[in-house]
Design a protein around this motif. Structure first.
Motif, PDB file in Angstrom:
ATOM      1  N   MET A  47     -12.833  79.965  80.375  1.00 37.39           N
ATOM      2  CA  MET A  47     -11.751  79.269  79.674  1.00 37.39           C
ATOM      3  C   MET A  47     -10.385  79.896  79.914  1.00 37.39           C
ATOM      4  O   MET A  47      -9.359  79.220  79.807  1.00 37.39           O
ATOM      5  CB  MET A  47     -12.029  79.251  78.168  1.00 37.39           C
ATOM      6  CG  MET A  47     -13.177  78.366  77.747  1.00 37.39           C
ATOM      7  SD  MET A  47     -13.432  78.382  75.957  1.00 37.39           S
ATOM      8  CE  MET A  47     -14.092  80.032  75.709  1.00 37.39           C
ATOM      9  N   TYR A  48     -10.362  81.186  80.250  1.00 38.68           N
ATOM     10  CA  TYR A  48      -9.085  81.894  80.277  1.00 38.68           C
ATOM     11  C   TYR A  48      -8.736  82.534  81.619  1.00 38.68           C
ATOM     12  O   TYR A  48      -7.723  83.210  81.729  1.00 38.68           O
ATOM     13  CB  TYR A  48      -9.073  82.976  79.190  1.00 38.68           C
ATOM     14  CG  TYR A  48      -9.030  82.407  77.794  1.00 38.68           C
ATOM     15  CD1 TYR A  48      -7.853  81.858  77.298  1.00 38.68           C
ATOM     16  CD2 TYR A  48     -10.152  82.400  76.976  1.00 38.68           C
ATOM     17  CE1 TYR A  48      -7.797  81.325  76.025  1.00 38.68           C
ATOM     18  CE2 TYR A  48     -10.106  81.870  75.706  1.00 38.68           C
ATOM     19  CZ  TYR A  48      -8.929  81.335  75.228  1.00 38.68           C
ATOM     20  OH  TYR A  48      -8.874  80.796  73.966  1.00 38.68           O
ATOM     21  N   ALA A  49      -9.550  82.320  82.649  1.00 40.98           N
ATOM     22  CA  ALA A  49      -9.235  82.903  83.957  1.00 40.98           C
ATOM     23  C   ALA A  49      -7.870  82.434  84.437  1.00 40.98           C
ATOM     24  O   ALA A  49      -7.581  81.234  84.480  1.00 40.98           O
ATOM     25  CB  ALA A  49     -10.301  82.512  84.979  1.00 40.98           C
ATOM     26  N   LYS A  73      -5.043  82.626  82.948  1.00 41.37           N
ATOM     27  CA  LYS A  73      -4.193  82.036  81.907  1.00 41.37           C
ATOM     28  C   LYS A  73      -3.561  83.061  80.976  1.00 41.37           C
ATOM     29  O   LYS A  73      -2.691  82.715  80.182  1.00 41.37           O
ATOM     30  CB  LYS A  73      -5.000  81.051  81.063  1.00 41.37           C
ATOM     31  CG  LYS A  73      -5.360  79.763  81.783  1.00 41.37           C
ATOM     32  CD  LYS A  73      -5.972  78.757  80.823  1.00 41.37           C
ATOM     33  CE  LYS A  73      -6.197  77.414  81.492  1.00 41.37           C
ATOM     34  NZ  LYS A  73      -6.742  76.407  80.551  1.00 41.37           N
ATOM     35  N   HIS A 118     -15.815  76.786  85.926  1.00 39.65           N
ATOM     36  CA  HIS A 118     -15.202  77.970  86.536  1.00 39.65           C
ATOM     37  C   HIS A 118     -15.925  78.344  87.822  1.00 39.65           C
ATOM     38  O   HIS A 118     -15.295  78.724  88.811  1.00 39.65           O
ATOM     39  CB  HIS A 118     -15.223  79.141  85.560  1.00 39.65           C
ATOM     40  CG  HIS A 118     -14.619  80.392  86.117  1.00 39.65           C
ATOM     41  ND1 HIS A 118     -15.377  81.457  86.542  1.00 39.65           N
ATOM     42  CD2 HIS A 118     -13.327  80.731  86.354  1.00 39.65           C
ATOM     43  CE1 HIS A 118     -14.574  82.404  86.994  1.00 39.65           C
ATOM     44  NE2 HIS A 118     -13.342  82.000  86.894  1.00 39.65           N
ATOM     45  N   ALA A 164      -9.903  78.145  85.088  1.00 43.13           N
ATOM     46  CA  ALA A 164     -10.335  78.060  83.697  1.00 43.13           C
ATOM     47  C   ALA A 164     -10.384  76.606  83.250  1.00 43.13           C
ATOM     48  O   ALA A 164      -9.577  75.776  83.656  1.00 43.13           O
ATOM     49  CB  ALA A 164      -9.386  78.852  82.800  1.00 43.13           C
TER      50      ALA A 164
END
Length: 601
Positions: free
Chosen positions: A57-59, A61, A503, A509
């Motif tokens: 979700m956060y790669a 970001k 991903h 993300a």
């Protein structure tokens, strides 16, 4: 480039790839507000597994990573527990916790940090920055590891934080008064580092004793360090308009401005001779409206500006009264770092959350400027709920507090220059008292270490005011294991398995807001749309409804035209050849095989 070698490096070099994916499991009653994985998060669990769970979700970001890991002093009692499949590593597990007598404690610390640093690097956006606090025990090994992971060219600086102002007389050689903060960029050519935001104490230097319509101003020196012999054109008389006296500078220190510039200053009413004309030499009015919006950051973080360890412990006791934390960081320190590293909408990640200071600082900054910064905290210890998250709950809602809340209103160095204009300093203090007295029970003035400090004090007997905000509290679910998914023993939620697959397929993300579970849609990249035909129901997964059919492939392509389509599904009833022949830009990926890739990655 010089590389750091440590025992076990070959086993942990790519260990972050082999860490199994574990979905986030929300606990609504432990958070504040609705469950939202794309909002503020506090995750209780091993940070290696948590980072792997957050990665889909956060790669790419995260705007700012701040971590305060174990310093490895030998007295912390931390344990190496990563599940690395190597005999030497497994032998280490029998020697926990790591103490001062452990001859391999530095190797174990590096082995623990390496995969976590690799994952944190992947989390950062191209404009993001990484900040890590350490002392002399590991800072030099950390520098070499970070040079290798981030690239030596992306090193920005090493900050020095003055963590105490009291000397330790029992120290063997030196009283250690500071910690280090290493700062790296993901990409040095794109990193966002602000200049220091102007503080309230620097703003307080601007007053308006003559009610100038241009607004608040401060005094500037009108002389320079040149002599009349060096700059004869700067040695000329200036008339004091109040007394009528013509004043010459000293020959060894002449005016800083030429006669023509002085004439302009006079026309524009920029010279200040004191309220009664009692100044021996004029001062230049420097208006706040004309000053730079910010100041260059310095690498020395002084305790008087950002707090010290003692004040950080006091903060914890103010919030809890009955709980202490061994090594907290002051909120002022984190606020300063976040002032440098974020804007009003940045995402901040702290995977060694401890007492939750990072979240506290984020909420404070949002309250200050109306921003929408978000935080993601990870804490593996048992106090994640009762200390880390509880601090955030209390800071958001307000908490019982009995004592005196203090707010610094002015801090001014006392030197010869300030003594020369002591009347104006008194006037500034009186102005602060007149302006701020309604908000405080009393305003105190003290001189300490060569500084005048003006503080507003307010007695609080019931509650400290909350900062507002929300967060979701999570733990980590069971690993996504191929055998268990196929047998139905473990079926992750749609969003959890979808984030991991998205991903894996795109190296980007997943945006949780893009998911449309009822349509089996995950999201898109610049070149393709990604779909997942799945329900966490083993009986349904065995039916034809879980398969990619020609009709469904056409529907996907028509719903989102213009790009390729990647479809994850347990089965298909249409061949890739047929899809190609009918010019349907859909590619099928079998779900069990995709899960196998995640497990073996």
């Amino acid at each position: 480039m010089t590389e750091l070698n440590f025992k076990g490096k070959e086993f942990v070099y790519n260990h972050h790839l082999a860490v199994p994916f574990r979905p986030l499991v929300p606990h609504p009653k432990k958070g504040i507000g609705p469950v939202a994985f794309d909002s503020n998060l506090i995750v209780h669990g091993d940070n290696l597994y948590a980072l792997k769970a957050l990665l889909p979700m956060y790669a790419g970001k995260v705007d700012c990573v701040f971590i305060d890991p174990p310093y490895n002093t030998g007295n912390e009692g931390w344990a190496y527990n990563d599940n690395v499949n190597a005999p030497m590593i497994k032998e280490w597990l029998n020697a926990n916790p790591i103490g001062i007598e452990d001859g391999l404690r530095h190797d174990k610390w590096c082995a623990m940090m390496w995969p976590r640093l690799r994952l944190l690097y992947e989390m950062l956006s191209d404009s993001g920055s990484f900040w890590i606090t350490l002392d002399d025990n590991e800072v030099y090994r950390a520098k070499l590891m970070l040079d290798e992971i981030f690239g030596e060219e992306n090193f920005i600086t090493s900050l020095v934080w003055e963590k105490t102002t009291s000397a330790r007389n029992d120290a063997r050689f030196f009283s250690i008064d500071h910690d280090h903060i290493l700062v790296y960029a993901k990409r040095i050519d794109q990193v966002m580092i602000n200049r220091v935001v102007r503080t309230e104490s620097s703003d307080s230097a601007y007053t308006n004793p003559d009610n100038d319509s241009r607004g608040p101003w401060r005094e500037g020196d009108y002389k320079c360090a040149k002599s009349a012999d060096e700059r004869p054109n700067l040695f000329y008389p200036i008339k004091n308009p109040i007394t009528g006296e013509e004043v010459l500078p000293r020959r060894e220190r002449v005016w800083a401005y030429s006669k023509s510039e002085n004439d302009r200053h006079v026309r524009e009413d920029r010279l200040w001779w004191g309220k009664t004309g009692n100044y021996s030499f004029p001062k230049l009015k420097r208006f706040r409206s004309e000053a730079p919006a910010d100041l260059v950051a310095r690498t020395l973080l002084q305790a008087k500006e950002v707090g010290q360890t003692r004040t950080a412990r006091t903060e914890i006791l103010d919030i809890f009264t009955d709980q202490a934390f061994a090594t907290p960081k002051p909120t002022k320190l984190l606020s300063r770092l976040l002032d440098l590293a974020t804007d009003s909408s940045s995402l901040v990640l702290d995977s060694f959350a401890g007492s939750g200071t990072t979240a506290h600082a984020v909420l404070q900054l949002n309250k200050r400027d109306g921003g929408n910064r978000r935080f993601v905290l990870v804490e593996m210890e048992d106090y994640a709920d009762k200390l880390t998250a509880e601090r955030v709950r209390r800071v958001i809602k307000g908490y019982k507090f009995k004592g005196t809340q203090k707010t610094e209103l002015l801090r001014e160095n006392l030197n010869w220059r300030t003594l020369e204009r002591s009347q104006d300093l008194v006037h500034r203090v009186q102005g602060i008292e007149n302006l701020e007295s309604a908000d405080f029970d009393r305003i105190t003035k003290q001189i300490k270490d060569g500084e005048l400090i003006v503080t507003g004090e307010k007695a609080v007997t019931e509650r400290a005011q909350g900062l507002g905000g929300e967060f979701t509290y999570c733990t980590l679910g069971d690993p996504v294991e191929l055998d268990k998914v196929l047998s139905g023993e473990s079926l992750p939620p749609y969003a959890a398995i979808g984030a991991a697959l998205f991903h894996m397929a795109t190296n980007q993300a997943l945006d949780p807001k893009a998911i449309r579970q009822k349509d089996f849609y995950l999201g898109e990249t610049a070149g393709q749309h990604v779909w997942l035909i799945y329900k966490p129901d083993l009986d349904w997964l065995k039916t034809p409804n879980a398969a990619l059919t020609l009709t469904r492939a056409k529907a996907f392509a028509e719903a989102k035209p213009g790009k390729r389509h990647l479809v994850f599904a347990p089965a298909r009833f249409v061949s890739q050849k047929m899809l190609t022949e009918q010019n349907i830009p859909v590619e099928f990926v079998p779900l069990p095989f995709a899960l196998y890739r995640i497990e073996r990655s």
